[in-house]
Design a protein around this motif. Structure first.
Motif, mmCIF file in Angstrom:
data_model
loop_
_atom_site.group_PDB
_atom_site.id
_atom_site.type_symbol
_atom_site.label_atom_id
_atom_site.label_comp_id
_atom_site.label_asym_id
_atom_site.label_seq_id
_atom_site.Cartn_x
_atom_site.Cartn_y
_atom_site.Cartn_z
ATOM 1 N N VAL A 196 4.579 1.270 1.336
ATOM 2 C CA VAL A 196 4.952 0.066 2.404
ATOM 3 C C VAL A 196 4.649 -1.188 1.700
ATOM 4 O O VAL A 196 3.505 -1.344 1.146
ATOM 5 C CB VAL A 196 4.049 0.500 3.568
ATOM 6 N N ARG A 214 0.911 -1.093 -0.067
ATOM 7 C CA ARG A 214 0.068 -0.173 0.042
ATOM 8 C C ARG A 214 1.112 1.254 -0.041
ATOM 9 O O ARG A 214 1.838 1.472 0.720
ATOM 10 C CB ARG A 214 -0.870 0.234 1.137
ATOM 11 N N MET A 222 3.226 -4.391 2.618
ATOM 12 C CA MET A 222 2.664 -4.990 3.909
ATOM 13 C C MET A 222 2.901 -6.481 4.149
ATOM 14 O O MET A 222 3.302 -7.040 5.188
ATOM 15 C CB MET A 222 1.412 -4.795 3.841
ATOM 16 N N LYS A 223 3.145 -7.127 2.867
ATOM 17 C CA LYS A 223 3.231 -8.797 3.122
ATOM 18 C C LYS A 223 3.855 -9.200 1.771
ATOM 19 O O LYS A 223 3.801 -8.588 0.769
ATOM 20 C CB LYS A 223 1.841 -9.222 2.896
#
Lengths: 213, 246
Positions: free
Chosen positions: A26, A23, A28-29
């Protein structure tokens, strides 16, 4: 910033997607799977707007299962892709359009292995190889150079590795892990994750650390 | 005999019957006969188009056999006006499927959808059921040549050979006797005419009253629909009419 790759081989379709769920700036995963199973021999890779991808993919997958329950047989790849495209196109001119780009790969007994490329505006083409995302700028050239019809699984994996290496070499965003799956007569097989082949850093001649004396 | 349970479709009689549906089926037994026979290499359909007056123009419209899609045909017996509604609905559903899936609609799906409409009129709304039986003949890559029949109750089934309309019970008796799994198209044509002529009064039979349909595959293995020519109909009638008109 996502990248989806699909390669049609002799009697299989090789599909890969980067495994970063991000997102803004960043990540996130780092082990996110962007491929969704529509039926025993149908695989869909989806990228685009965050919630839309999962929502649309699950909606299509459940409808395809419903068709199977009602009529007793699985949809062919062409029919499933057409159905998906019809939904994308219908929702496009509604108040809730889906912003998803798709690759659908499948195997059926009458037509063999097929790969369909679809974008969020509802246009669809059947392709021997297809790529979504910024990665396509780099990967399509590699495919044009090295792809040939009726490749074996090993040859397709080598080609996929080349593509991933090229993305790593030139794409500014770091996509260092790809989830890989193969669809064939027997179903959907999960392969090992692929990473770019690391090359040892080159020693630039003429620069040696100087001890300050 | 439970007459007070037969004026509304939405109630059962104490014997567990829905009389309106049964009366609808009875209405069909006065309509023109349709015989459909499945054979190894195709389906043959013989339909009797009742001409209520000599003034009716010949061969203007089909009255019994309707094309539903490139692979499917529907033959109706019963109230023609009711049939028109259902045939139009079936044709719409075929195109909806084509638009969504980009491949021909499977017969079973269309049969089921029309049957569900018929069932609706036996349970909701207090409207009378459709007085129509439909026989579907279709070819598909997966299933080959198939015959389906649905009646006003909304029940449907797949058949090897079927007859609806006038004299259907005695014709079905003949079909049961004479149909074999290895019958071919010529055998099916003869069997249909033979079964039709048996319970009939020879004077009223005339080749102008028939609509025929032969469903086979062409040289590219695509379904092909053809009607029999008047000569062939005449010949088949002559050969299979047990009572020789003098």
């Amino acid at each position: 910033m996502e990248c989806l790759i699909g390669i049609r081989g002799k009697d299989f379709v090789l599909m890969a997607g980067d495994s970063v769920a991000g997102r803004s700036v960043v990540a996130m995963k780092k082990d996110h799977d962007k491929m969704y199973q529509l039926s025993n021999r149908l695989l869909m890779a989806a990228c685009g707007e965050g919630g839309d991808t999962v929502q649309f993919a699950e909606y299509i997958a459940k409808n395809i299962q419903l068709y199977r329950m009602r009529n007793g047989y699985d949809l062919s790849t062409k029919a499933a892709a057409s159905f998906t495209r019809r939904n994308l196109a219908d929702y496009l001119r509604s108040s809730t359009p889906y912003f998803v780009n798709l690759l659908i790969g499948g195997y059926d007994d009458s037509d063999g292995a097929d790969l369909y490329y679809m974008d969020y505006l509802g246009s669809m083409v059947k392709l021997p190889f297809g790529v979504h995302g910024y990665g396509s700028f780099f990967v399509l050239s590699v495919m044009d150079r090295y792809y040939k019809e009726d490749m074996t699984r090993d040859e397709a994996l080598v080609l996929l590795q080349r593509c991933i290496d090229e993305i790593h070499e030139r794409f500014i965003i770091n996509l260092n892990s790809f989830k890989v799956k193969i669809v064939d007569k027997e179903g959907i097989h999960v392969m090992k994750d692929l990473r770019p082949t690391t090359k040892p850093p080159e020693e630039t001649p003429g620069t040696q650390s100087m001890d300050i004396v | 005999m439970s007459r007070r349970y037969d004026s509304r479709t939405t109630i059962f009689s104490p014997e567990g019957r829905i009389h309106q549906v049964e009366y609808a089926i009875e209405a069909i037994n006065h309509a023109g006969t349709v015989i459909a026979i499945n054979s190894k290499n195709g389906i043959f359909i013989l339909a009797e188009a009742k001409r209520p007056s000599a003034l009716i123009a010949d061969k203007v419209d089909n009255e019994k056999i309707y094309k539903l899609s490139g692979c499917m045909v529907g033959c109706v017996a019963g109230i023609t006006a009711d049939a028109n509604i259902l045939i139009n609905y079936a044709r719409n559903q075929v195109q909806n499927h084509l638009q969504a899936f980009n491949e021909p609609a499977p017969v079973e799906k269309i049969v089921r959808q029309v049957a569900n409409v018929k069932q609706n009129y036996t349970q909701y709304g207090g409207l009378r059921p459709f007085g129509v039986s439909i026989v579907y003949a279709a070819f598909s890559r997966e299933g080959g040549f198939k015959l389906y029949h649905s009646d006003p109750s909304g029940n449907y089934a797949s058949w090897k050979s079927i007859c609806i309309g006038a004299n259907s019970s005695s014709i079905i008796g003949t079909l049961k006797e004479k149909w074999t799994p290895d019958i071919d198209l010529t055998g099916a044509k003869n069997l249909a005419f033979e079964a039709y002529c048996k319970p009939c009064d020879v004077q009223s039979i005339s080749s102008k009253n028939f609509e025929t349909m032969v469903l086979t595959l062409d040289s590219d293995d695509k379904p092909l629909f053809q009607a029999l020519g008047t000569d062939e109909v005449e010949n088949l009638l002559k050969e299979n009419n047990p009572i020789k008109a003098s």
